[in-house]
Design a protein around this motif. Structure first.
Motif, PDB file in Angstrom:
ATOM      1  N   TYR A 433       0.830  -1.293   0.052  1.00 10.84           N
ATOM      2  CA  TYR A 433      -0.038   0.163   0.024  1.00 10.84           C
ATOM      3  C   TYR A 433       0.883   1.249   0.133  1.00 10.84           C
ATOM      4  N   TYR A 434       1.776   1.476   0.707  1.00  9.01           N
ATOM      5  CA  TYR A 434       2.823   2.429   1.063  1.00  9.01           C
ATOM      6  C   TYR A 434       3.613   2.808  -0.363  1.00  9.01           C
ATOM      7  N   GLU A 435       3.893   1.656  -1.078  1.00  6.13           N
ATOM      8  CA  GLU A 435       4.420   1.636  -2.305  1.00  6.13           C
ATOM      9  C   GLU A 435       3.576   2.213  -3.222  1.00  6.13           C
ATOM     10  N   SER A 436       2.232   1.808  -3.439  1.00  4.18           N
ATOM     11  CA  SER A 436       1.370   2.243  -4.408  1.00  4.18           C
ATOM     12  C   SER A 436       1.212   3.758  -3.996  1.00  4.18           C
ATOM     13  N   LEU A 437       1.121   4.436  -2.925  1.00  2.00           N
ATOM     14  CA  LEU A 437       1.214   5.655  -2.613  1.00  2.00           C
ATOM     15  C   LEU A 437       2.237   6.564  -3.142  1.00  2.00           C
ATOM     16  N   ALA A 438       3.472   5.828  -3.050  1.00  5.20           N
ATOM     17  CA  ALA A 438       4.461   6.546  -3.283  1.00  5.20           C
ATOM     18  C   ALA A 438       4.777   6.678  -4.780  1.00  5.20           C
ATOM     19  N   ASN A 439       4.352   5.566  -5.374  1.00  4.18           N
ATOM     20  CA  ASN A 439       4.382   5.574  -6.863  1.00  4.18           C
ATOM     21  C   ASN A 439       3.550   6.664  -7.527  1.00  4.18           C
ATOM     22  N   GLU A 440       2.674   6.979  -6.930  1.00  4.31           N
ATOM     23  CA  GLU A 440       1.747   8.248  -7.365  1.00  4.31           C
ATOM     24  C   GLU A 440       2.365   9.423  -7.810  1.00  4.31           C
ATOM     25  N   ARG A 441       3.250   9.520  -6.805  1.00  4.18           N
ATOM     26  CA  ARG A 441       4.251  10.744  -7.144  1.00  4.18           C
ATOM     27  C   ARG A 441       5.462  10.342  -7.562  1.00  4.18           C
ATOM     28  N   ASP A 442       5.762   9.089  -8.082  1.00  2.00           N
ATOM     29  CA  ASP A 442       7.311   8.869  -8.349  1.00  2.00           C
ATOM     30  C   ASP A 442       8.540   9.345  -7.400  1.00  2.00           C
ATOM     31  N   SER A 443       8.033   9.068  -6.168  1.00  6.58           N
ATOM     32  CA  SER A 443       8.906   9.591  -5.247  1.00  6.58           C
ATOM     33  C   SER A 443       9.931   8.701  -4.452  1.00  6.58           C
ATOM     34  N   ILE A 444       9.945   7.281  -4.998  1.00  3.71           N
ATOM     35  CA  ILE A 444      10.720   6.248  -4.612  1.00  3.71           C
ATOM     36  C   ILE A 444      11.980   6.601  -5.476  1.00  3.71           C
ATOM     37  N   LEU A 445      13.342   6.748  -5.090  1.00  2.00           N
ATOM     38  CA  LEU A 445      14.154   7.311  -5.548  1.00  2.00           C
ATOM     39  C   LEU A 445      15.612   6.605  -5.558  1.00  2.00           C
ATOM     40  N   PHE A 446      15.362   5.349  -4.891  1.00  2.00           N
ATOM     41  CA  PHE A 446      16.651   4.425  -5.006  1.00  2.00           C
ATOM     42  C   PHE A 446      16.810   3.659  -6.511  1.00  2.00           C
ATOM     43  N   GLU A 447      17.992   3.687  -6.795  1.00  2.00           N
ATOM     44  CA  GLU A 447      18.452   3.280  -8.344  1.00  2.00           C
ATOM     45  C   GLU A 447      18.002   1.757  -8.153  1.00  2.00           C
ATOM     46  N   ASP A 448      18.376   1.066  -7.277  1.00  2.00           N
ATOM     47  CA  ASP A 448      18.371  -0.583  -7.303  1.00  2.00           C
ATOM     48  C   ASP A 448      17.087  -0.782  -6.497  1.00  2.00           C
ATOM     49  N   TRP A 552       9.547   1.073   6.251  1.00  2.00           N
ATOM     50  CA  TRP A 552       9.637   2.750   6.765  1.00  2.00           C
ATOM     51  C   TRP A 552      10.181   3.669   5.617  1.00  2.00           C
ATOM     52  N   CYS A 553      11.312   2.872   4.858  1.00  2.00           N
ATOM     53  CA  CYS A 553      11.945   3.834   3.907  1.00  2.00           C
ATOM     54  C   CYS A 553      10.809   4.103   2.844  1.00  2.00           C
ATOM     55  N   ILE A 554       9.865   3.177   2.543  1.00  2.00           N
ATOM     56  CA  ILE A 554       8.984   3.505   1.557  1.00  2.00           C
ATOM     57  C   ILE A 554       8.016   4.602   2.030  1.00  2.00           C
ATOM     58  N   TRP A 555       7.530   4.437   3.309  1.00  2.00           N
ATOM     59  CA  TRP A 555       6.668   5.560   4.072  1.00  2.00           C
ATOM     60  C   TRP A 555       7.543   6.731   3.929  1.00  2.00           C
ATOM     61  N   THR A 556       8.604   6.939   4.281  1.00  2.00           N
ATOM     62  CA  THR A 556       9.303   8.169   3.946  1.00  2.00           C
ATOM     63  C   THR A 556       9.554   8.672   2.886  1.00  2.00           C
ATOM     64  N   GLU A 557       9.866   7.774   1.788  1.00  2.00           N
ATOM     65  CA  GLU A 557       9.751   8.443   0.361  1.00  2.00           C
ATOM     66  C   GLU A 557       8.296   9.060  -0.008  1.00  2.00           C
ATOM     67  N   TYR A 558       7.329   8.288   0.662  1.00  2.00           N
ATOM     68  CA  TYR A 558       5.967   8.889   0.183  1.00  2.00           C
ATOM     69  C   TYR A 558       6.080  10.127   0.879  1.00  2.00           C
ATOM     70  N   LYS A 559       6.127  10.305   1.807  1.00  2.00           N
ATOM     71  CA  LYS A 559       5.884  11.659   2.757  1.00  2.00           C
ATOM     72  C   LYS A 559       6.902  12.774   2.449  1.00  2.00           C
ATOM     73  N   GLN A 560       8.092  12.312   2.001  1.00  2.30           N
ATOM     74  CA  GLN A 560       8.898  13.412   1.451  1.00  2.30           C
ATOM     75  C   GLN A 560       8.557  13.745   0.169  1.00  2.30           C
ATOM     76  N   GLY A 561       7.716  13.020  -0.741  1.00  3.31           N
ATOM     77  CA  GLY A 561       7.027  13.480  -1.914  1.00  3.31           C
ATOM     78  C   GLY A 561       5.848  14.373  -1.583  1.00  3.31           C
ATOM     79  N   LEU A 562       5.311  14.398  -0.547  1.00  6.08           N
ATOM     80  CA  LEU A 562       4.473  15.286  -0.105  1.00  6.08           C
ATOM     81  C   LEU A 562       5.093  16.652   0.355  1.00  6.08           C
ATOM     82  N   GLY A 563       6.267  16.799   0.666  1.00  2.00           N
ATOM     83  CA  GLY A 563       7.052  18.113   1.043  1.00  2.00           C
ATOM     84  C   GLY A 563       7.670  17.965   2.468  1.00  2.00           C
ATOM     85  N   ASP A 564       7.501  16.550   3.207  1.00  2.00           N
ATOM     86  CA  ASP A 564       7.974  16.720   4.250  1.00  2.00           C
ATOM     87  C   ASP A 564       9.554  16.303   4.141  1.00  2.00           C
TER      88      ASP A 564
END
Length: 595
Positions: A433-448, A552-564
């Motif tokens: 679920y958190y991955e789907s939220l992060a992908n909405e904003r393309d906010s997961i930035l890890f290359e691997d 929690w890294c996915i959770w953080t990527e989503y939250k940072q995509g929102l501006g946190d």
């Protein structure tokens, strides 16, 4: 001499004063000094005196140009923590006084004296300031570091604009306009305070030059309000500004710190202002003291809720202070009603998609008979707004053995109660679920990430096969959520992620929240179990360390995509996933789980 002459010429330009006595009163100079300046100006051909009136000549206006104010910079990037709850939704500079936003009044006063080149440095809720571009023709400059560094960085963002420049902060209010078209020397606005304050004191020397700055003052001049930089001052100040920007340990500096630490090289003077004219609004009490509309009906929804819950007027809600330890999920503050203190929690940005508040409320109700949680005064299961009793307590220390024993004892008590809730904390479902939220904003930035995601899937398959009996777990069992009260008791707070799960997940969560090494994690499981762990228990622990880090890294990527902004938290969590996946593989744990 040139300063006094410039001030007199400025007075001629701005007023209709036509006697030396009125000059002396207006400029707060002696008659002798005024007489000298008038005669000097006439001798230099800068001023004419005819028919009882002083006027500037063409030559005088040309000479005065060197003191013409070029522009103004307003620093408005910060959150304004002391002004909560108003700043949860509104930047401090946009709070209204007598129905006028503070920053609007600043801009209008600058425009009144012909200063049209105005730049506002924004950050927190930057979009809220955009209307000012169309309304007044100002420019906006975004400070990307507003959440991690203090306002000297905002000035660094516009250092190329420092000339003959007014520098303002967005929480200052001037009842009467103190700005001018011409300024002959650098100054900082100061008011005289007979009371003890926490503001900076300006220690002055000859000709009112600031020779030193100190914190706190009684019966002295304190720095409140705008400042003015001459071009010469700006040329000296900017190299310091650039050097401090790269200097470690300056993240909490205000722009005044640079002057404080280099006063001998940065000549600046006080501008004596009337305390009934220049104000600084840092907290609700400041607003209430100036604008009575904030006393009983501030228009703030949060204060309205508190007043309704306690059946009091808003005037009875006092001593509002932001929490020292800001949570990653929520925004909270302290307040006082009827001489008792409480904590108000408002869910943070985007958390309505991350957390079921009705489930959180239900879990608090399930835990109530065990007298281990914080005391709930009010809980709205729809919005997640919560009011709890405030405990004069300290948080647990994850590196103190005695604290660890107590915190793990609490955890055993929670798990031993074997409370059965209606909902699970399914780590696989949450990752997806958190991955789907992060992908909405393309906010997961890890290359691997794709490769690591396959590792997570492998671990999730092993977890599913374990079939361990579940009970109500805290999930967010961070040391800061365990309060140590003065009477020796403890309270476990913030049950928003709680749900049915394998109890060892709480040990894993505590470990990664504390940034534990493997040695520390191995020690923790022994404290929790009060014995040596089995191979299966070790495998479960390492499995959850990896998966929780990934979650929690996915959770953080989503939250940072929102501006946190959470700094390197996502990196740390991602590393737990990688390191403990390899540990499980190399240690043979996965093979054992498979068999």
């Amino acid at each position: 001499m040139s300063k006094s002459l410039a001030l007199m010429c400025r007075t001629i330009v701005e007023t209709d004063i036509n006697t030396q006595r009125r000059f002396a009163d207006y400029m707060q100079m002696s008659i002798g000094n005024i007489n000298f300046q008038v005669n000097k100006a006439i001798d230099l051909g800068y001023v004419d005196y005819e028919w009882g009136s002083y006027t500037m000549t063409k030559e005088g206006m040309e000479w005065l140009k060197q003191y013409k104010v070029d522009n103004a910079i307003i620093l408005a990037a910060g959150f304004g923590r002391r002004m909560v709850p108003f700043t949860f939704d509104t930047p401090k500079g946009l709070l209204t006084i007598n129905n006028t936003p503070i920053i609007n009044r600043q801009i209008e006063q600058l425009l009144e004296v012909g200063i049209t080149d105005i730049t506002i440095v924004v950050g927190y809720l930057a979009e809220k300031f955009e209307y000012l571009v169309d309304t007044y023709g100002v420019k906006l400059v975004y400070n990307p570091e507003y959440s991690t560094k203090n306002n000297f960085v905002s000035l660094h963002c516009v250092r190329d604009q420092l000339k003959n420049t007014y520098v303002l902060v967005a929480d200052n209010w001037m009842e009467k306009n103190i700005f001018h078209s011409y300024e002959p020397q650098s100054w900082i606005s100061c008011i005289y305070s007979e009371k003890e304050t926490e503001d900076w004191q300006a220690v002055i020397g000859a000709h009112d030059r600031i020779v030193r700055m100190e914190y706190g003052a009684v019966d002295d001049w304190i720095m409140i309000g705008p400042a003015f930089f001459t071009r010469e001052f700006s040329e000296k100040y900017v190299p310091f500004l650039e050097e401090y920007y790269t200097r470690p340990g300056t993240q909490d500096y205000f722009w005044e710190h640079i002057i404080k630490e280099n006063a001998h090289e940065l000549p600046i003077y006080i501008s004596r202002q009337d305390a009934n004219n220049v104000y600084e609004f840092e907290a609700l009490e400041d607003l209430r003291a100036y604008d009575p509309s904030y006393i009983n009906d501030s228009g703030n929804e949060i204060l309205s809720i508190i007043a309704q819950v306690f059946d009091v007027s808003q005037a009875d809600i006092i001593n509002i202070k932001p929490m020292k330890e800001g949570g990653m999920t929520n925004r909270s503050f302290l307040f006082e009603v009827n001489k008792k203190k409480y904590v108000f929690r408002q869910p943070g940005l985007g958390t309505e998609r991350l957390i079921s508040r009705s489930q959180e409320k239900s879990n608090y109700e399930l835990m109530k008979p065990y007298d281990i949680t914080d005391e709930i005064i009010y809980f709205d299961g729809d919005s997640g707004i919560k009011i709890t009793r405030y405990y004069n307590a300290r948080v647990g220390n994850p590196r103190n053995n005695n604290d660890l024993e107590v915190m793990m004892d609490n955890l055993r008590r929670i798990h031993a109660a074997n409370i059965q809730a209606e909902h699970r904390f399914d780590i696989e479902e949450r990752i997806n679920y958190y991955e789907s939220l992060a992908n909405e904003r393309d906010s997961i930035l890890f290359e691997d990430y794709d490769k690591v995601r396959t590792w997570a899937d492998e671990l999730l398959a092993f977890r599913k096969a374990l079939a361990i009996p579940e009970c109500l777990c805290h999930i967010d069992y961070i040391y800061a959520n365990v309060l140590f009260l003065r009477d020796g008791s403890t309270r476990v707070i913030d049950w928003e992620y709680s749900g049915m799960a394998d109890p060892i997940i709480d040990v894993a969560m505590f470990s990664i929240y504390s940034y534990y090494s493997k040695r520390q994690i191995d020690k923790l499981i022994r404290i929790y179990l009060e014995r040596e762990p089995t191979r299966l228990e070790e495998a479960r622990l390492y499995l959850y360390v990896a998966l929780a880090g990934f979650l929690w890294c996915i959770w953080t990527e989503y939250k940072q995509g929102l501006g946190d902004d959470f700094g390197d938290y996502a990196l740390e969590m991602y590393r737990y996933m990688k390191d403990y996946y390899h540990l499980l593989k190399k240690g043979g744990y996965l093979e054992e789980l498979a068999s």
